[in-house]
Design a protein around this motif. Sequence first.
Motif, PDB file in Angstrom:
ATOM      1  N   ASP A  48      -6.336 -11.674  -4.625  1.00 31.23           N
ATOM      2  CA  ASP A  48      -5.802 -11.522  -3.275  1.00 31.23           C
ATOM      3  C   ASP A  48      -4.683 -10.448  -3.453  1.00 31.23           C
ATOM      4  O   ASP A  48      -4.435  -9.478  -2.416  1.00 31.23           O
ATOM      5  CB  ASP A  48      -5.843 -12.576  -2.489  1.00 31.23           C
ATOM      6  CG  ASP A  48      -7.188 -13.312  -2.205  1.00 31.23           C
ATOM      7  OD1 ASP A  48      -8.341 -12.745  -2.316  1.00 31.23           O
ATOM      8  OD2 ASP A  48      -6.923 -14.727  -2.053  1.00 31.23           O
ATOM      9  N   ASP A  65     -11.497   2.155  -4.206  1.00 33.15           N
ATOM     10  CA  ASP A  65     -12.309   1.520  -5.192  1.00 33.15           C
ATOM     11  C   ASP A  65     -13.527   2.868  -4.976  1.00 33.15           C
ATOM     12  O   ASP A  65     -14.136   3.185  -5.937  1.00 33.15           O
ATOM     13  CB  ASP A  65     -12.845   0.206  -5.529  1.00 33.15           C
ATOM     14  CG  ASP A  65     -13.086  -0.365  -4.237  1.00 33.15           C
ATOM     15  OD1 ASP A  65     -13.332   0.251  -3.105  1.00 33.15           O
ATOM     16  OD2 ASP A  65     -13.925  -1.228  -4.435  1.00 33.15           O
ATOM     17  N   ARG A  66     -14.209   3.054  -3.812  1.00 29.09           N
ATOM     18  CA  ARG A  66     -15.157   3.676  -3.510  1.00 29.09           C
ATOM     19  C   ARG A  66     -14.912   5.180  -3.918  1.00 29.09           C
ATOM     20  O   ARG A  66     -16.052   6.046  -4.267  1.00 29.09           O
ATOM     21  CB  ARG A  66     -15.651   3.375  -2.040  1.00 29.09           C
ATOM     22  CG  ARG A  66     -16.002   1.891  -1.516  1.00 29.09           C
ATOM     23  CD  ARG A  66     -16.872   2.006  -0.446  1.00 29.09           C
ATOM     24  NE  ARG A  66     -16.220   2.601   0.992  1.00 29.09           N
ATOM     25  CZ  ARG A  66     -15.289   1.950   1.652  1.00 29.09           C
ATOM     26  NH1 ARG A  66     -15.177   0.587   1.200  1.00 29.09           N
ATOM     27  NH2 ARG A  66     -14.593   2.360   2.677  1.00 29.09           N
ATOM     28  N   LYS A 118       0.707  -1.248  -0.011  1.00 29.87           N
ATOM     29  CA  LYS A 118      -0.083   0.012  -0.158  1.00 29.87           C
ATOM     30  C   LYS A 118       0.857   1.308   0.030  1.00 29.87           C
ATOM     31  O   LYS A 118       0.482   2.311  -0.695  1.00 29.87           O
ATOM     32  CB  LYS A 118      -0.944  -0.167   1.159  1.00 29.87           C
ATOM     33  CG  LYS A 118      -1.863  -1.178   1.230  1.00 29.87           C
ATOM     34  CD  LYS A 118      -2.833  -1.074   2.479  1.00 29.87           C
ATOM     35  CE  LYS A 118      -3.926  -2.076   2.277  1.00 29.87           C
ATOM     36  NZ  LYS A 118      -3.483  -3.271   2.226  1.00 29.87           N
ATOM     37  N   GLU A 129      -3.029   4.513   7.667  1.00 30.23           N
ATOM     38  CA  GLU A 129      -4.204   3.944   7.538  1.00 30.23           C
ATOM     39  C   GLU A 129      -4.961   4.785   6.627  1.00 30.23           C
ATOM     40  O   GLU A 129      -4.502   5.812   5.961  1.00 30.23           O
ATOM     41  CB  GLU A 129      -4.955   3.928   8.863  1.00 30.23           C
ATOM     42  CG  GLU A 129      -5.308   5.406   9.427  1.00 30.23           C
ATOM     43  CD  GLU A 129      -6.232   5.459  10.607  1.00 30.23           C
ATOM     44  OE1 GLU A 129      -7.196   4.855  10.581  1.00 30.23           O
ATOM     45  OE2 GLU A 129      -5.753   5.795  11.652  1.00 30.23           O
ATOM     46  N   TRP A 130      -6.068   4.143   6.041  1.00 35.41           N
ATOM     47  CA  TRP A 130      -6.941   4.617   4.994  1.00 35.41           C
ATOM     48  C   TRP A 130      -8.318   4.858   5.545  1.00 35.41           C
ATOM     49  O   TRP A 130      -8.783   3.949   6.289  1.00 35.41           O
ATOM     50  CB  TRP A 130      -7.059   3.740   3.754  1.00 35.41           C
ATOM     51  CG  TRP A 130      -7.787   4.322   2.578  1.00 35.41           C
ATOM     52  CD1 TRP A 130      -9.159   4.102   2.244  1.00 35.41           C
ATOM     53  CD2 TRP A 130      -7.027   5.109   1.737  1.00 35.41           C
ATOM     54  NE1 TRP A 130      -9.187   4.887   1.228  1.00 35.41           N
ATOM     55  CE2 TRP A 130      -8.101   5.468   0.787  1.00 35.41           C
ATOM     56  CE3 TRP A 130      -5.746   5.298   1.532  1.00 35.41           C
ATOM     57  CZ2 TRP A 130      -7.773   6.110  -0.340  1.00 35.41           C
ATOM     58  CZ3 TRP A 130      -5.488   6.201   0.206  1.00 35.41           C
ATOM     59  CH2 TRP A 130      -6.549   6.457  -0.509  1.00 35.41           C
ATOM     60  N   ASP A 131      -8.713   6.070   5.498  1.00 29.15           N
ATOM     61  CA  ASP A 131      -9.984   6.497   6.268  1.00 29.15           C
ATOM     62  C   ASP A 131     -10.769   7.329   5.407  1.00 29.15           C
ATOM     63  O   ASP A 131     -10.702   8.416   5.217  1.00 29.15           O
ATOM     64  CB  ASP A 131      -9.590   7.127   7.470  1.00 29.15           C
ATOM     65  CG  ASP A 131     -11.185   7.354   8.151  1.00 29.15           C
ATOM     66  OD1 ASP A 131     -12.117   6.814   7.959  1.00 29.15           O
ATOM     67  OD2 ASP A 131     -10.905   8.442   9.224  1.00 29.15           O
ATOM     68  N   GLU A 180      -5.281  -6.811  -3.645  1.00 34.70           N
ATOM     69  CA  GLU A 180      -6.140  -6.361  -2.236  1.00 34.70           C
ATOM     70  C   GLU A 180      -4.853  -5.994  -1.288  1.00 34.70           C
ATOM     71  O   GLU A 180      -5.200  -5.008  -0.384  1.00 34.70           O
ATOM     72  CB  GLU A 180      -6.935  -7.552  -1.735  1.00 34.70           C
ATOM     73  CG  GLU A 180      -8.201  -7.609  -2.794  1.00 34.70           C
ATOM     74  CD  GLU A 180      -9.202  -8.542  -1.961  1.00 34.70           C
ATOM     75  OE1 GLU A 180      -8.664  -9.113  -0.764  1.00 34.70           O
ATOM     76  OE2 GLU A 180     -10.068  -8.860  -2.660  1.00 34.70           O
ATOM     77  N   GLN A 181      -3.843  -6.452  -1.328  1.00 35.73           N
ATOM     78  CA  GLN A 181      -2.712  -6.074  -0.608  1.00 35.73           C
ATOM     79  C   GLN A 181      -2.053  -5.011  -0.883  1.00 35.73           C
ATOM     80  O   GLN A 181      -1.349  -4.183   0.046  1.00 35.73           O
ATOM     81  CB  GLN A 181      -1.463  -7.228  -0.564  1.00 35.73           C
ATOM     82  CG  GLN A 181      -1.977  -8.636  -0.142  1.00 35.73           C
ATOM     83  CD  GLN A 181      -0.941  -9.576  -0.003  1.00 35.73           C
ATOM     84  OE1 GLN A 181       0.051  -9.311  -0.472  1.00 35.73           O
ATOM     85  NE2 GLN A 181      -1.406 -10.922  -0.169  1.00 35.73           N
ATOM     86  N   PRO A 202      -5.307   0.393  -1.375  1.00 35.81           N
ATOM     87  CA  PRO A 202      -5.837   0.772   0.130  1.00 35.81           C
ATOM     88  C   PRO A 202      -7.325   0.386   0.196  1.00 35.81           C
ATOM     89  O   PRO A 202      -8.141   0.493  -0.489  1.00 35.81           O
ATOM     90  CB  PRO A 202      -5.532   2.218   0.236  1.00 35.81           C
ATOM     91  CG  PRO A 202      -4.460   2.527  -0.766  1.00 35.81           C
ATOM     92  CD  PRO A 202      -4.720   1.622  -1.938  1.00 35.81           C
ATOM     93  N   GLU A 203      -7.785  -0.139   1.350  1.00 38.48           N
ATOM     94  CA  GLU A 203      -9.096  -0.342   1.493  1.00 38.48           C
ATOM     95  C   GLU A 203     -10.059   1.012   1.351  1.00 38.48           C
ATOM     96  O   GLU A 203      -9.805   2.130   1.890  1.00 38.48           O
ATOM     97  CB  GLU A 203      -9.429  -0.727   3.141  1.00 38.48           C
ATOM     98  CG  GLU A 203     -10.862  -1.178   3.442  1.00 38.48           C
ATOM     99  CD  GLU A 203     -11.091  -1.735   4.599  1.00 38.48           C
ATOM    100  OE1 GLU A 203     -12.197  -2.033   5.054  1.00 38.48           O
ATOM    101  OE2 GLU A 203      -9.952  -1.982   5.305  1.00 38.48           O
ATOM    102  N   GLY A 204     -11.218   0.534   0.498  1.00 32.91           N
ATOM    103  CA  GLY A 204     -12.044   1.918   0.232  1.00 32.91           C
ATOM    104  C   GLY A 204     -11.600   2.587  -0.841  1.00 32.91           C
ATOM    105  O   GLY A 204     -12.167   3.552  -1.214  1.00 32.91           O
TER     106      GLY A 204
END
Length: 622
Positions: free
Chosen positions: A593, A604-605, A520, A549-551, A596-597, A600-602
């Motif tokens: 998978d 794509d949103r 990431k 972190e991703w927020d 996804e590593q 960052p989470e979110g």
Amino acid sequence: MLEPQDRELLHESLKPPAGYDLDYALGATYSVDLSALLAVPLAFTRHQHQDLDQEELDPVATLDALRRNANRMTLFCQSGRIHAPSQQNKLFQLLEDVVVEANALSDHGAFHPKTWVLRYTGTDEQVHYRFLCLSRNLTYARSWDTVLRLDGEFREDRQLAYARNHPLGDFIETLPEMAARDLDTDRQAKIETIQDELRRVDFSPPDAFEEVDFHPFGIGNRTQWPFPDRETDLMVVSPFLSKSLLNQFDPASRNTTLISRWEELDTLAEDTLDPWDEIYTLDTAAELNPDSDPIEMPDGEEEISDEDTLKSLHAKLFIVDDGWDARVYTGSANATGAAFHQNVEFLVELKGKKRLCGTDVFLGDEDDDVSIRDLLVPYHRDEPPEKDTVAERLDDAHQDIRQAISGLELRAQIEETPRDDVYRLRLEGDDIPDTLPHEPTIEIRPITLEQRAAEPLAMDAEEIATFDVSYESITSFIAIRVTVEIEGESRSETFVLNVPLNNAPTDRSQRLLRSIIRDKERFLRFLALLLGEVDAGFGHQVSQMEWKEWDSGHSVDAGNRFPLLEQLLRVLHENPEQLARIQELITDLGEGDDVEQVLPEGFDRVFDPIWAVLNEEVTDND
């Protein structure tokens, strides 16, 4: 003119002018260091915080620059004069199609020009050209060199060419004829476009000069003696000299100044130097880093061994006073017979008033604060030089062997093996002879393997060496180490050939990307470089961060939030093509998978709705 404190790095000269982007870069050099070549595409980006004059480059920024520009670059170099890299770098893979080995049209000459032609395009489709003529190769050598930069606009509405540009256009047009192997159709077409357009570019001469003329040597039937045939004051600056060429200037009939390296002057007989009125060398206090790369001489000139260090003078200049005017010639040609009668070389002639650019102006007055004269000391010979005949024979032997191996037309064949991620790299060649000149010991390997993995070159066999390599070790760059022994003295030299690579996996560039953008943090840095094209401050700040972190679409570091959403919206408005680069990055990283590593989470949103908006706008416009 040519003040010692007026220093400019090559990368500064490569950067596009304001409002323009690189369309194509076409270079020529005698020798090339692959690590130095990695830095060239960085000069075409806006990653301003990168230090390009060092061997340790940011791999993420370099990868981004190569992905953007590698297919817009071609560099011709003398066959067998690719340096063996001192360090492994998986990014060398992206240079395999960029480097094109070449040979002089003359059987006894060398391909020795040092030029760049840069085609830039603006937002209004305006085409801007820049021509660089240098005295240095594309290496990290530290020495006193020259670089000439000429800029001009392409006049599409101009029907007739500028006659003075035809020699430059002819030189570019001839480059594919000198290539050791056929160019792909895209590169051939681009070179054809450039040579045609260059003839209609109005290049502006530098300050203090009024006219520009181009002098390529070693192509067609062009004369290789560009100097006026009159008894006028003359200055020659050259690191390498030959008796025949110095005598051709007829120094006894004019006022003459010669500037060269002390050790080179020592090799010439006194009766060759006696007719010259003033002879100088660079003061040792002005010599640069003694740990620099070795001096390399082209074919047909004296060879300097790899153990010697390059320091002091490497510039090539010829200055002729001509009445009230002066002519300054700068470029790749040394003051040697090989340069002016055998090699492919390039000189640019600049014409101006003698009071502004003549021989006296170059040396400077004693009243000047700093001048070239301050860096020079008069040459004197303390005692006759001793010739090392064995060393000279070793030089000649290595040159003969390098030339013979470069002409073998080697190729690399890639085969799959039953083992995961292991491939067989077979080096093959046609009509391999039983022996090579001087009976050398030869070891061969892909540059991605250490020297201990090298294999002896099998003579008189279609398959000359075989290697089991990992996916990342597949390469067309092949290192060849040659050892020669004469009268109990031995010397080893290593050089690299860029051979045709057959049956290589088609997804090499994607897997290379995944091996570098592996987490990431690196994805974020890569993204910051893309976004930094719009907001340099944002790009620089984020590229220095460590991932925390991703927020909700924001990166958080020490309490500071960087609004990704706002930056992407700005890109959508100001530079939408950057979104396509981000989407290409995501696509090349793959699925599942592993990706996804990296993402960052979110992410794509945040990104997907903006990408959808851009696609809708494109569809509506269609």
